[in-house]
Every structure is written in C-alpha cells, then in structure tokens.
Design a protein around this motif. Structure first.
Motif, PDB file in Angstrom:
ATOM      1  N   ALA A  89       0.708  -1.196   0.142  1.00 50.05           N
ATOM      2  CA  ALA A  89      -0.023  -0.091  -0.040  1.00 50.05           C
ATOM      3  C   ALA A  89       0.705   1.158   0.034  1.00 50.05           C
ATOM      4  N   ILE A  92       2.069   1.919  -3.574  1.00 51.08           N
ATOM      5  CA  ILE A  92       1.104   2.406  -4.252  1.00 51.08           C
ATOM      6  C   ILE A  92       0.756   3.848  -3.896  1.00 51.08           C
ATOM      7  N   GLY A  93       0.922   4.235  -2.822  1.00 51.10           N
ATOM      8  CA  GLY A  93       0.622   5.454  -2.129  1.00 51.10           C
ATOM      9  C   GLY A  93       1.716   6.363  -2.636  1.00 51.10           C
ATOM     10  N   PHE A  95       2.793   6.715  -5.438  1.00 54.94           N
ATOM     11  CA  PHE A  95       2.585   7.061  -6.804  1.00 54.94           C
ATOM     12  C   PHE A  95       1.439   7.853  -6.822  1.00 54.94           C
ATOM     13  N   VAL A  96       0.398   7.668  -5.683  1.00 54.56           N
ATOM     14  CA  VAL A  96      -0.755   8.282  -5.752  1.00 54.56           C
ATOM     15  C   VAL A  96      -0.612   9.692  -5.214  1.00 54.56           C
ATOM     16  N   ILE A  97       0.109   9.870  -4.164  1.00 57.89           N
ATOM     17  CA  ILE A  97       0.694  10.996  -3.592  1.00 57.89           C
ATOM     18  C   ILE A  97       2.009  11.066  -3.438  1.00 57.89           C
ATOM     19  N   PRO A  98       2.893  11.741  -4.312  1.00 62.00           N
ATOM     20  CA  PRO A  98       4.207  11.630  -4.199  1.00 62.00           C
ATOM     21  C   PRO A  98       4.710  11.782  -2.867  1.00 62.00           C
ATOM     22  N   GLY A 101       2.413   9.944   0.493  1.00 65.06           N
ATOM     23  CA  GLY A 101       1.585   8.760   0.024  1.00 65.06           C
ATOM     24  C   GLY A 101       2.409   7.545   0.675  1.00 65.06           C
ATOM     25  N   PHE A 105      -0.221   5.617   3.244  1.00 61.52           N
ATOM     26  CA  PHE A 105      -0.980   4.624   2.837  1.00 61.52           C
ATOM     27  C   PHE A 105      -0.422   3.542   3.458  1.00 61.52           C
TER      28      PHE A 105
END
Length: 161
Positions: A89, A92-93, A95-98, A101, A105
């Motif tokens: 997670a 993934i986080g 890349f979602v919120i540099p 994140g 996450f």
C-alpha cells in the motif's frame, strides 16, 4: 581509479544512504554495488579487503534488521502479512501522492487491517505504532550497516590513494 570514478562511486554510495532513509531505492545494494565497482577498478588486496569489510557489514545489517524487526512485530502480535500489505500500500501511495503517500498509505493500510482483525480501534492503533517502529528499526539497522560500509570505503580511498 580516476578522481571522476571515485566521485561517481561516492554519488552511488550517497544515493544508497539516502535510499535507505527514504525507502524508495535499494539503498544497501547501491552502497555495496558502488564499493564493488571501486574495488574492481582500483584492484589490489587493500581494495578487496575494503569490499569484504563492506560486504560483511551490509550482510550483518540485513540479517539483524529481520531479526530485530521480526521480534518487535511478534511482541506486538502483528502478523508479517499485515506489514507486507502495508508495504505494498505504501508503494502504491508513493505514486498516488508523491513521497508522503508512502507513509500515509502504509500507516492507513496497517491500521485498517489490524482494526478489521482485532475489532478494536485502540489495539489497531497500537499494532500500527508497532509496525511503524519495526520499520524504523529496519531503516536504522540498514543505515548503520551501510554507514560502516561507506566508512570502510573512505578509509580505503586513503589507503589506496
């Protein structure tokens, strides 16, 4: 090895040390890889002894991080699967919120999984804190091993220079 080559190895070592703290790059691999390139290009017994010291320091740190963090996680009764899912997670986080994140996450996934597993917000938060502490333990141990390796390389620069 040329001065430019030594500077480039220094950049790789520094990038590795930063990668350990930021948890984005394979930090210890970069540190040891840079020192390996230096040993190959420099040659001689001294360079290979320096690489050997660096390799042992990194290897010991790699083993210790798993032992210490695992012990911490077992004490808090947090399954390794929870930490693994939190790590995925976090990636993934990232890349979602540099950058932030990664942390958000990671913590959020661990809290959510532990809340679902334990059915208790306080217990889930305690498990989340333990997982973050275990992560900090791994970072600290990896950093210590890689700093010893980097220190050996600096000594090697003076010996072979």
């Amino acid at each position: 090895m040329s001065v430019l080559g030594e500077v480039l190895v220094g950049v790789a070592v520094l990038a590795g040390l930063i990668g350990i703290v930021v948890q984005v790059l394979p930090g210890a691999v970069l540190v040891l890889g840079g020192i390996l390139v230096w040993a190959i290009m420099t040659g001689g017994v001294e360079a290979w002894v320096v690489f050997g010291v660096a390799a042992v320091a990194v290897a010991i740190a790699e083993v210790l991080q798993w032992i210490l963090a695992g012990k911490h996680m077992r004490k808090a009764e947090v399954p390794m699967l929870t930490l693994a899912v939190g790590g995925i997670a976090g990636i993934i986080g990232f890349f979602v919120i540099p950058v932030i994140g990664l942390f958000l996450f990671f913590v959020g996934a661990i809290f959510l999984l532990e809340w679902l597993r334990r059915k208790d917000v306080r217990a889930a938060w305690g498990a989340t804190k333990a997982a973050v502490q275990a992560t900090l333990i791994t970072i600290g141990v990896q950093l210590a091993g890689s700093l010893i390796a980097a220190g050996a390389w600096v000594v090697g620069l003076f010996i072979t220079g």
